[in-house]
Design an enzyme around this catalytic site. Structure first.
Site, PDB file in Angstrom:
ATOM      1  N   ASP A  21       0.818  -1.213   0.000  1.00  0.00           N
ATOM      2  CA  ASP A  21       0.000   0.000   0.000  1.00  0.00           C
ATOM      3  C   ASP A  21       0.855   1.267   0.000  1.00  0.00           C
ATOM      4  O   ASP A  21       0.356   2.363   0.272  1.00  0.00           O
ATOM      5  CB  ASP A  21      -0.915   0.017   1.236  1.00  0.00           C
ATOM      6  CG  ASP A  21      -2.146  -0.860   1.056  1.00  0.00           C
ATOM      7  OD1 ASP A  21      -2.291  -1.439  -0.032  1.00  0.00           O
ATOM      8  OD2 ASP A  21      -2.947  -0.962   1.998  1.00  0.00           O
ATOM      9  N   ASP A  41      -6.737  -7.516  14.145  1.00  0.00           N
ATOM     10  CA  ASP A  41      -6.274  -8.838  14.562  1.00  0.00           C
ATOM     11  C   ASP A  41      -7.038  -9.347  15.782  1.00  0.00           C
ATOM     12  O   ASP A  41      -7.502 -10.486  15.824  1.00  0.00           O
ATOM     13  CB  ASP A  41      -4.768  -8.805  14.843  1.00  0.00           C
ATOM     14  CG  ASP A  41      -4.341  -7.583  15.647  1.00  0.00           C
ATOM     15  OD1 ASP A  41      -5.214  -6.871  16.187  1.00  0.00           O
ATOM     16  OD2 ASP A  41      -3.125  -7.339  15.744  1.00  0.00           O
TER      17      ASP A  41
END
Length: 523
Positions: A131, A284
């Site tokens: 990215d 996460d």
């Protein structure tokens, strides 16, 4: 005609009234409020002590009984003499994802380490999710991927048009490619993580031979732990997190928060839980909680450790700690009712998630540490009417501190620095926690932790490291002044058992406030 003595008398009366009002305010409002807060902090201190002791006892029992994951669970190696030439039909297909964002210092290290993993080449796909907006970083990633592709590695470089969803968005986009459909497991490595070549051989068998397991989490080790005092302190805190918190959770409840990297997921479990979501900055932990509520189990393997780099500047560390404190608090706010209402989940699991994992370890501990040790305890010096028992100020904190430090014996002599620095960081963590609970403007702030790559390995251990901010951090300076005043008052008026702590703690706040925090120590 009024005389000067009349004016003096009036001034004395006025000062007397002010003094009376302050005295009454002290006894009617301040002292009762402080008494309530002290009593509340005693209760919280006891709860934290019980939680820490419980985890330590669990780990001690597991260690004494030799209950390693390999002995408790089914584990059979896939390893062959020549992994590239041997038949690979018994090896499951594995996807390895490396999310990268402007990390030119470390991206080549992680890609190179992953491409050297001992696993059949036709059963492994390396997916670099870049990215980056920095042209130099993008070019380094492109060249590194091209280099390993020429050596026969099945490596894909995927670039998005925007950074929507941050890391969660990148991981989600990576799972949508058609070549992922045949993969059974997915491994995530952050850009500074460098696994050993046998990582897959040691972790994947847990998933392949135990159908109820969704996640295998490996431990961490640090390439720059000895760089300075701040990195040593980080190592102490993280070692405790893995050796006690993660291990106890894995041993007793089958739950712990996924660390976002150095872990292997069963893709079917990941999809069943709803995949990656970007509603918080701890995607996460969000995924781990949802998978756990769906009945999946996790395993932490502490004898597998993946090399990575600790933040070596206070600015980078502060941003990291903001994310690690703000994210869980915000996730707790979003998921508390979802956890309570979840069907087919035992009351014990719900209580463990809400009380132990979120409330005590992710919210209360940060706010309590700062408020009690940096605000309320110093205030008791100025208010001698308030009595705080020694078990709250000495015995319990000392026990918890020793439990934290024992996971890193080599740095035990830094225990005083650890206490002082952790109290300073408690202010930032408390702020992050409140931002997460209240969902203010910085609740979705994501700043990638700056890493230095190989530069750290070339740096001398005794090299003094400076980190001066553009302007002084007034919050640390103000708290430091408050602690200094309380310590001075304590020293002058004779109640001296706290003044040494207050002077040391105020110094720690001043040091961080002016920006000098790279206290180098010998190896």
């Amino acid at each position: 005609m009024a005389t000067s003595s009349d004016g003096l008398f009036a001034d004395m009366n006025f000062l007397g009234v002010i003094g009376y009002v302050l005295e009454q305010t002290r006894f009617i409002f301040l002292v009762p409020i402080l008494n309530v807060l002290v009593n509340l902090c005693q209760v919280i201190s006891l709860l934290l002590f019980i939680d820490a002791s419980y985890m330590a006892i669990v780990v001690a029992i597991v260690k004494l009984r030799g209950r390693t994951p390999e002995k408790v669970l089914r584990w059979e190696s896939f390893k062959t003499d020549d992994v590239e030439l041997a038949p690979s039909s018994n090896h499951p297909m594995v996807l390895i994802q490396i999310p990268i964002y402007n990390e030119k210092e470390v991206c080549q290290l992680s890609i190179g380490a992953v491409c050297k993993l001992s696993w059949p080449l036709d059963r492994m796909i390396v997916q670099v999710l870049d990215d980056s907006t920095d042209p130099h970083s993008k070019e380094l990633v492109r060249l590194e991927c091209k280099k390993w592709a020429s050596e026969g590695i099945n490596i894909k470089s995927e670039v998005r048009d925007s950074r929507n969803g941050y890391k969660a968005g990148a991981l989600t986009a990576g799972m949508k490619h058609s070549y992922v459909e045949g993969c059974e497991f997915v491994v995530i490595f952050d850009a500074d993580f460098q696994p050993e070549s046998d990582f897959l051989e040691r972790t994947v068998p847990f998933l392949a031979h135990n159908s109820e397991i969704a996640l295998v989490q490996a431990g961490w080790k640090y390439v720059n732990a000895d760089e300075c005092c701040m990195t040593r302190i980080q190592e102490m805190s993280l070692n405790y997190h893995f050796a006690v918190e993660q291990k106890s959770g894995s041993s007793m409840h089958g739950f712990f928060g996924f660390n976002g990297t150095a872990g292997v997921w069963r893709i079917s479990a990941l999809n069943e839980a709803g995949g990656w979501q970007d509603r918080t900055i701890v995607e996460d932990m969000d995924l781990a909680v949802r998978a756990y509520l769906n009945g999946w189990k996790f395993v932490f393997v502490d004898n597998i450790k993946v090399s990575n780099e600790l933040p070596s500047s206070f600015r980078a560390y502060r941003y990291q700690q903001h994310r690690w404190s703000c994210g869980p608090a915000n996730l707790f706010k979003k998921m508390a009712m979802e956890i309570i209402k979840k069907e087919n989940v035992s009351l014990w699991k719900k209580a463990y998630l809400i009380y132990n994992f979120f409330f005590v370890r992710k919210i209360v501990v940060h706010i309590f540490t700062f408020v009690f040790y940096c605000l309320i305890l110093p205030a008791t010096v100025i208010f001698p009417e308030i009595e705080v028992p020694k078990w709250t100020t000495i015995y319990i904190p000392a026990t918890i501190t020793i439990l934290n430090a024992i996971a890193t014996p080599k740095s035990f002599y830094l225990i005083l620095y650890w206490i002082l620095f952790e109290n300073v960081m408690a202010m930032h963590r408390s702020k992050g926690t409140l931002i997460g609970l209240l969902e203010t403007s910085r609740v979705k702030e994501w700043v990638v932790t700056q890493k230095l790559g190989e530069y750290n390995t070339l740096r001398e251990n005794l090299l003094t490291h400076y980190s001066f901010p553009e302007r002084l951090r007034w919050r640390e300076i103000m708290v430091g002044m408050y602690l200094f005043i309380c310590g001075y008052y304590d020293f002058v008026f004779g109640k001296t058992y706290l003044y040494v702590y207050l002077f040391l703690q105020s110094t720690a706040f001043f040091i961080v406030g002016v920006g000098y925090i790279g206290m180098s120590v010998p190896s």
